[in-house]
Design a protein around this motif. Structure first.
Motif, mmCIF file in Angstrom:
data_model
loop_
_atom_site.group_PDB
_atom_site.id
_atom_site.type_symbol
_atom_site.label_atom_id
_atom_site.label_comp_id
_atom_site.label_asym_id
_atom_site.label_seq_id
_atom_site.Cartn_x
_atom_site.Cartn_y
_atom_site.Cartn_z
ATOM 1 N N GLY A 69 22.237 24.612 28.866
ATOM 2 C CA GLY A 69 23.314 25.456 29.366
ATOM 3 C C GLY A 69 22.891 26.907 29.442
ATOM 4 N N TRP A 70 22.021 27.287 28.536
ATOM 5 C CA TRP A 70 21.593 28.681 28.483
ATOM 6 C C TRP A 70 20.882 29.092 29.767
ATOM 7 N N ILE A 71 19.892 28.315 30.188
ATOM 8 C CA ILE A 71 19.076 28.724 31.330
ATOM 9 C C ILE A 71 19.864 28.607 32.645
ATOM 10 N N TYR A 72 20.667 27.543 32.769
ATOM 11 C CA TYR A 72 21.483 27.422 33.976
ATOM 12 C C TYR A 72 22.568 28.489 33.991
ATOM 13 N N GLY A 73 23.146 28.737 32.803
ATOM 14 C CA GLY A 73 24.171 29.763 32.698
ATOM 15 C C GLY A 73 23.613 31.125 33.074
ATOM 16 N N LEU A 74 22.416 31.400 32.583
ATOM 17 C CA LEU A 74 21.789 32.697 32.847
ATOM 18 C C LEU A 74 21.533 32.876 34.345
ATOM 19 N N ASN A 75 20.966 31.857 34.979
ATOM 20 C CA ASN A 75 20.691 31.942 36.406
ATOM 21 C C ASN A 75 21.988 32.121 37.203
ATOM 22 N N ALA A 76 23.016 31.365 36.811
ATOM 23 C CA ALA A 76 24.284 31.456 37.527
ATOM 24 C C ALA A 76 24.913 32.827 37.311
ATOM 25 N N PHE A 77 24.779 33.354 36.116
ATOM 26 C CA PHE A 77 25.307 34.679 35.799
ATOM 27 C C PHE A 77 24.629 35.734 36.676
ATOM 28 N N VAL A 78 23.304 35.638 36.771
ATOM 29 C CA VAL A 78 22.557 36.560 37.636
ATOM 30 C C VAL A 78 23.011 36.383 39.091
ATOM 31 N N ALA A 79 23.205 35.128 39.503
ATOM 32 C CA ALA A 79 23.660 34.865 40.876
ATOM 33 C C ALA A 79 24.999 35.534 41.137
ATOM 34 N N ALA A 80 25.906 35.442 40.150
ATOM 35 C CA ALA A 80 27.236 36.046 40.312
ATOM 36 C C ALA A 80 27.116 37.558 40.459
ATOM 37 N N ILE A 81 26.224 38.161 39.687
ATOM 38 C CA ILE A 81 26.057 39.615 39.754
ATOM 39 C C ILE A 81 25.412 40.028 41.081
ATOM 40 N N ILE A 82 24.416 39.247 41.504
ATOM 41 C CA ILE A 82 23.754 39.562 42.770
ATOM 42 C C ILE A 82 24.769 39.534 43.909
ATOM 43 N N GLY A 83 25.626 38.519 43.898
ATOM 44 C CA GLY A 83 26.615 38.395 44.972
ATOM 45 C C GLY A 83 27.730 39.414 44.860
ATOM 46 N N GLY A 84 27.932 39.949 43.664
ATOM 47 C CA GLY A 84 29.046 40.866 43.430
ATOM 48 C C GLY A 84 30.022 40.185 42.500
ATOM 49 N N ILE A 85 29.954 40.494 41.184
ATOM 50 C CA ILE A 85 30.749 39.708 40.238
ATOM 51 C C ILE A 85 32.242 39.929 40.473
ATOM 52 N N GLY A 86 32.990 38.849 40.401
ATOM 53 C CA GLY A 86 34.412 38.911 40.680
ATOM 54 C C GLY A 86 34.714 38.527 42.117
ATOM 55 N N ASN A 87 33.672 38.340 42.910
ATOM 56 C CA ASN A 87 33.857 38.065 44.323
ATOM 57 C C ASN A 87 33.437 36.623 44.629
ATOM 58 N N ILE A 88 34.367 35.793 45.079
ATOM 59 C CA ILE A 88 34.085 34.363 45.223
ATOM 60 C C ILE A 88 33.003 34.059 46.273
ATOM 61 N N PRO A 89 33.136 34.562 47.508
ATOM 62 C CA PRO A 89 32.026 34.294 48.454
ATOM 63 C C PRO A 89 30.715 34.887 47.943
ATOM 64 N N GLY A 90 30.798 35.959 47.187
ATOM 65 C CA GLY A 90 29.602 36.597 46.622
ATOM 66 C C GLY A 90 28.868 35.656 45.684
ATOM 67 N N ALA A 91 29.624 34.938 44.841
ATOM 68 C CA ALA A 91 28.995 34.004 43.897
ATOM 69 C C ALA A 91 28.283 32.885 44.644
ATOM 70 N N MET A 92 28.937 32.394 45.721
ATOM 71 C CA MET A 92 28.319 31.318 46.501
ATOM 72 C C MET A 92 27.029 31.823 47.132
ATOM 73 N N LEU A 93 27.124 32.974 47.778
ATOM 74 C CA LEU A 93 25.948 33.544 48.444
ATOM 75 C C LEU A 93 24.852 33.841 47.414
ATOM 76 N N GLY A 94 25.249 34.450 46.285
ATOM 77 C CA GLY A 94 24.285 34.803 45.249
ATOM 78 C C GLY A 94 23.567 33.570 44.725
ATOM 79 N N GLY A 95 24.324 32.497 44.497
ATOM 80 C CA GLY A 95 23.726 31.266 43.974
ATOM 81 C C GLY A 95 22.690 30.707 44.920
#
Lengths: 359, 299
Positions: B226-252
């Protein structure tokens, strides 16, 4: 030579009888006692009966040193053990100073680097596995394009580097070497890259948890290359992880005790099972008692319990003594020559089939 | 070109999984302004729960029904776990300083991770090979497995459904309102607690799908994954713009492809390091993330 009771030759066992490695230690002790019993039934050696003295080192270095002193004081001529490299190494100088022979299954390279004439290592180190693997690749499989991957652990890196060096030395063609992050699960990017090098085989010198997935993902990517895994891929979980892709994968390892093809092995395993109603804990038990058998044989041949003369015989005259784990000879540093390694192919019955071994 | 396309497929698959997990981070952050560090461990938990359900029901159900049941049951269980997490670890601290909630999140993460280890042991567990038929499609020289196709399609459908839920339904509107200003939303008659619970339910359920995909696609699961997947997903959310739903998809998806190309063309050991370089570069150029400018629509 230290003094010993009239008519008795004492053999020491230094092994982890309790603690984390208890099952291995007890197995070594049982096996040594079985061999000694067999010798005594035939009248012992040199007209004297053998007697076993066991000391529990618990797998701890401090205890190992205490055991070594105790066994030396008991007047043993040789000590079997210990199971772990750490304990064997902690005891080594004490046996050396007392002139007591020692044989161990420890695989650490440092064990044979002290120059102690008293020490004999029976198990095969990684360098022997690497040499065997290179021969399997080039002499049996005739691979023309070889890719090799490891993870970042010391064990995996060293083993894989040694395999690559051996292959290069024998004139083999390495087209790719790389590393994976253990536990990363997704190996498709690196495998896709390797695919572009069109290898005949991918060698993986890491652990089964990654190896099984690598094999599965190779097949998923439509790769035709063979997969050969080093000894740490030898675990039932490898087949579970790889699923159907496991079929056709090769593994290189020292054999499971029941897969040893030698007569001495079949006889010993049968006797062990009859005496203790179970199998030895692992191949390491057999490596240890092979050391004992070689020492007793050398004592019979030299007709003496003078350890200096026995060691000299083992170093210089013993050639291909029929051991339980294969032919035994020793290099001047006490390292066993030759290897018991075998290559297995996983068949459609999901069982190991021996495809290559050295004589 | 084959290699490039194959890497793209590899990257899209893992990227879709990152995106599903990233949605959980981004939604909770949107509503609560809290990074739910335990989210990655819920993803790991879902893989274990899914494995148990699958093993229990194997043989009793047809393969398709087995997969569907596993997904639905796991999503329900993990959604419940998410709600329990919110109730016990976050709600009591809602009025406390922000740091308390972050520490509580990290604590919850450790509790779940070690709980998994105590129940299922530290050795990797393995999904049955027959969970999804091992079919492969070969297009040109690019190989796609049935599992990859399923991952891509199901992730896409779920993400589109979430987008419409947030933008077209009453509850989704309430969610967006809470994201902008919780107090004002409460004054307008919105049940904020209900919105928060809904957020955890949806985020956890999507994470559960991600966890099941990881289990079924890679088969081997371990308690601390969970740690490594969580970390990658967390980074993805930030890259896309945290709090922003299409951003999380794009970031991932971007992160998955980025990882695949780095691993494939450079070295897999650089993938994680360069992920952070990418994160830092994006933070410098666009502190709000790629899609972070639509502040008013933050969820």
């Amino acid at each position: 030579m230290s003094s010993f009771a009239a008519g008795v030759i004492k053999i020491g066992v230094q092994a982890p009888i309790t603690g984390k490695f208890a099952s291995e230690g007890q197995s070594i002790d049982k096996a040594v006692r079985l061999i000694v019993k067999q010798y005594n039934e035939k009248g012992g050696i040199l007209g004297k009966k053998l007697e076993v003295v066991t000391c529990d080192d618990e797998g701890k270095a401090v205890k190992a040193a205490i055991c070594a002193r105790k066994l030396v004081d008991e007047g043993v001529i040789a000590v079997i053990g210990s199971y772990t490299s750490t304990c064997a190494e902690a005891a080594e100088p004490i046996y050396y100073r007392a002139g007591v022979l020692q044989t161990s299954d420890g695989t650490s390279d440092t064990l044979v680097k002290h120059g102690y004439w008293t020490f004999f290592r029976n198990s095969s180190p990684n360098s022997a596995e690497a040499a065997f693997t290179a021969k399997f690749f080039l002499k049996k499989q005739h691979y023309k394009r070889i890719a090799a991957i490891s993870d970042y652990s010391t064990f995996s890196t060293n083993l894989t580097n040694a395999v690559v060096e051996n292959i290069k030395k024998m004139g083999g063609n390495i087209v790719y070497t790389g590393k994976i992050t253990s536990g990363a699960q997704n190996f498709t990017p690196i495998l896709t890259k390797i695919k572009s090098f069109h290898p005949d085989v991918i060698y993986f010198g890491g652990y089964y948890t990654d190896g099984g997935l690598i094999r599965a993902q190779m097949v998923q990517l439509g790769m035709k290359a063979d997969f050969v895994g080093g000894d740490s891929n030898d675990n039932p979980e490898f087949i579970k992880l790889a699923g159907k892709a496991a079929v056709g994968a090769y593994l290189v390892n020292v054999p499971l005790p029941e897969m040893l093809p030698y007569d001495a092995a079949k006889k010993f395993l049968k006797a062990y099972k009859e005496t203790y109603h179970e199998n030895p804990a692992s191949i390491w038990t057999l490596f240890n008692v092979d050391g004992l058998r070689a020492i007793l044989y050398a004592a019979e041949q030299t007709k003496t319990t003078d350890t200096k003369k026995i060691a000299d015989y083992l170093h210089n005259k013993l050639k291909d003594f029929p051991g339980i784990t294969g032919p035994i000879s020793f290099a001047p540093n006490g390292e066993r020559i030759g290897s018991a390694y075998m290559a297995y192919r996983i068949g459609s019955d999901l069982k190991y089939h021996i495809v290559y071994k050295e004589k | 070109m084959d290699i490039f396309l194959q890497q793209l497929v590899n990257g899209l698959t893992i990227g879709s999984i990152y995106a599903l997990v990233a949605l959980g981070y981004t939604m909770v952050y949107g509503v609560l302004k809290l990074i739910n560090f335990a989210h990655g461990d819920l993803v790991a938990l879902s893989a274990y729960i899914g494995l148990v359900i699958m093993m229990q029901l194997a043989g009793a159900l047809s393969p398709v029904l087995l997969i569907i049941t596993t997904f639905i049951a796991t999503m329900i269980i993990i959604a419940t776990a998410g709600v329990i997490l919110e109730r016990t670890a976050y709600r009591p601290l809602r009025k406390a300083p922000r740091l308390s909630a972050v520490v509580s999140a990290l604590g919850a993460s450790l509790v779940i991770e070690n709980g998994i280890m105590l129940i299922w042991g530290p050795m990797p567990r393995i999904f049955p090979a027959s969970a999804v038929p091992n079919a492969n499609y070969n297009i040109g020289n690019v190989y796609i497995s049935l599992m990859q196709v399923l991952v891509l399609i199901i992730s896409f459908v779920l993400m589109v459904a979430l987008y419409f839920f947030v933008n077209r339904t009453k509850l989704g509107t309430a969610m967006r309102a809470c994201a902008i200003d919780q107090d004002a939303a409460r004054l307008m008659g919105i049940d904020v607690n209900r919105v928060i619970v809904t957020t955890f339910v949806i985020g956890s359920a999507l994470g559960a799908v991600g966890g099941l995909f990881i289990g079924m696609y890679y088969r081997g699961i371990h308690f601390n994954m969970g740690w490594i997947y969580g970390l990658n997903a967390f980074v993805a959310a930030i890259i896309g713009g945290i709090g922003n739903i299409p951003g999380a998809m794009l970031g991932g998806i971007l992160l998955g492809i980025f990882n695949a190309f780095i691993s494939g063309y450079l070295s897999s050991s650089w993938a994680l390091a360069l992920t952070y370089v990418l994160l830092i570069v994006i933070m410098i150029i666009r502190p709000t993330g790629i899609l972070g400018e639509r502040v008013a629509e933050k969820v």
